[in-house]
Motif scaffolding. Structure first.
Motif, PDB file in Angstrom:
ATOM      1  N   VAL A 197      -6.206 -19.196  33.059  1.00  0.00           N
ATOM      2  CA  VAL A 197      -6.212 -17.631  33.456  1.00  0.00           C
ATOM      3  C   VAL A 197      -6.537 -17.935  35.169  1.00  0.00           C
ATOM      4  CG1 VAL A 197      -7.947 -15.792  33.795  1.00  0.00           C
ATOM      5  CG2 VAL A 197      -7.407 -16.872  31.555  1.00  0.00           C
ATOM      6  N   LEU A 233     -10.488 -11.643  28.555  1.00  0.00           N
ATOM      7  CA  LEU A 233      -9.494 -12.905  28.309  1.00  0.00           C
ATOM      8  C   LEU A 233     -10.467 -13.905  28.294  1.00  0.00           C
ATOM      9  CD1 LEU A 233      -7.467 -11.809  31.527  1.00  0.00           C
ATOM     10  CD2 LEU A 233      -6.995 -11.093  29.183  1.00  0.00           C
ATOM     11  N   ALA A 248      -2.329 -16.211  32.229  1.00  0.00           N
ATOM     12  CA  ALA A 248      -2.984 -15.018  32.582  1.00  0.00           C
ATOM     13  C   ALA A 248      -2.799 -14.870  34.033  1.00  0.00           C
ATOM     14  CB  ALA A 248      -3.998 -14.573  31.843  1.00  0.00           C
TER      15      ALA A 248
END
Length: 387
Positions: free
Chosen positions: A7, A151, A30
């Motif tokens: 992420v 997330l 992400a």
């Protein structure tokens, strides 16, 4: 909760280039960004000097070939002047290279990087999106967004700038030394051709740089004490152009302002620990330096390149968020960052000293460097990213 390998918080130059560099990896990524980049009308006042090594990095990740050539200017030579007549010259011809670097608008690179990652199969974009909470667990970093989405990633990368929310929330300290100066930027049309030459003048309490732009245009970066910087920004466009032309001795002729002056505060920022379990910092979240070196974005690109190479080599059984794994990235980037921060800080403070012996010494140092080919060549190789 959506699960990812990586992420990245921050879709600016460092964060987006890291994502783009991992386009052929097996990682599921992400990318979280509050506001996608956009191009301003006309010319962007914020420009960067990109070294040849980082131009090659942008080429490897598929960005450089898509940049609009008419908006880029190669640096063919550099003229550096002290406050008592000392001078130091560099040229691409003497160095045996096509150019010493490139001047590019920040938004030009940002927008192309963004377009690249939008097309990337292993990336999911979360934008506009802002994080509100972070939990570092033993097996994942969990990020909670203000729209309610959550997330998780085996590794979280903070690429969210000098005032990094991720760094602060994770408890990694940043040591700031404020210069009580601002960097004033603006672009100008010139009556004399610049011939690809960048100029830099060191004064007792200021550093002025002229950076060549395509056509007869140039970008100015002028580091000044706060009050003088504010006064400069308050000038009418014609008065600003006249003031900047006079400060540079008219080397580019008369000037015409084509973008308004803007100022940003300058500070040295050292981050002792750029990794922690499940967390790594890149770009301005990891370091801040005085703009006199022109290397701020080059450090960020090299952070991205180094971390991407480490992640790309990781085996499926390796935990990319493990502290021992991440320490390799920290060790690889520490030496260059500390060296450049120390050198730029020392140079800026040296030119602030008023004592005549110190003024003589610093100018003598510039002159000596000009006369010592070994030292001068070492500086050129470093600027090119070849050391």
């Amino acid at each position: 909760m959506q699960h990812f390998d990586l992420v990245i918080v921050g879709g600016g130059l460092a964060g987006a280039s890291l994502a783009a560099a991992l386009r052929d990896s097996r990682l599921k990524i992400a990318l979280v960004e509050g506001m996608p980049p956009r191009r301003p009308e006309g010319w962007d006042a914020r420009v960067y000097a990109v070294s040849p090594a980082n131009a090659e990095f942008l080429e490897r990740i598929g960005v450089w070939k898509h940049l609009e050539a008419s908006r880029m200017e190669p640096i063919r030579a550099m003229e550096v002047r002290g406050d008592q007549g000392a001078r130091l010259q560099f040229s691409s011809f003497a160095a045996g290279v096509p150019e010493l670097g490139w001047i590019l608008e920040s938004s030009l690179v940002s927008c192309e990087l963004w377009e690249n990652v939008k097309r990337q199969a292993n990336i999911e974009l979360f934008s506009p999106a802002r994080p509100t909470a972070l939990e570092i667990r033993h097996d994942a970093a969990c990020l909670f967004l203000e729209d309610g989405r959550a997330l998780s990633g085996r590794l979280l990368v903070a690429a969210d700038g000098r005032d990094s929310w991720v760094r602060e929330t994770a408890g990694l300290s940043a040591r700031n030394s404020h210069y009580r100066e601002k960097g004033v930027v603006a672009n100008f049309a010139c009556t004399k051709p610049h011939r690809g030459v960048a100029w830099q003048w060191f004064g007792q309490d200021e550093v002025l740089a002229y950076l060549p732009l395509p056509g007869q245009r140039m970008s100015m970066v002028w580091s000044l004490p706060d009050a003088r910087a504010d006064a400069l920004c308050a000038l009418a466009p014609a008065d600003l152009a006249e003031r900047v032309a006079a400060a540079g001795g008219g080397v580019f002729g008369a000037l015409e302002t084509i973008t308004p002056a803007a100022a940003f505060p300058l500070r040295l920022m050292r981050v002792p620990q750029t990794v922690a379990p499940r967390l790594a910092l890149v770009g301005d979240a990891a370091h801040g330096i005085h703009p006199l070196s022109g290397h701020g974005i080059n450090l960020g690109f090299q952070d991205a390149a180094e971390l991407a190479a480490l992640l790309g080599r990781a085996q499926p059984w390796q935990d990319i968020g493990d502290m021992h794994f991440l320490e390799r990235y920290q060790r690889a980037r520490r030496e260059e960052t500390v060296l450049l921060q120390g050198a730029t800080d020392a140079l800026r403070r040296l030119f602030r000293v008023e004592a005549p012996p110190v003024a003589w010494l610093r100018n003598a140092g510039l002159g000596l460097t000009e006369r010592l080919p070994v030292l001068k060549n070492a500086l050129i190789r470093y600027a090119l990213g070849r050391i």
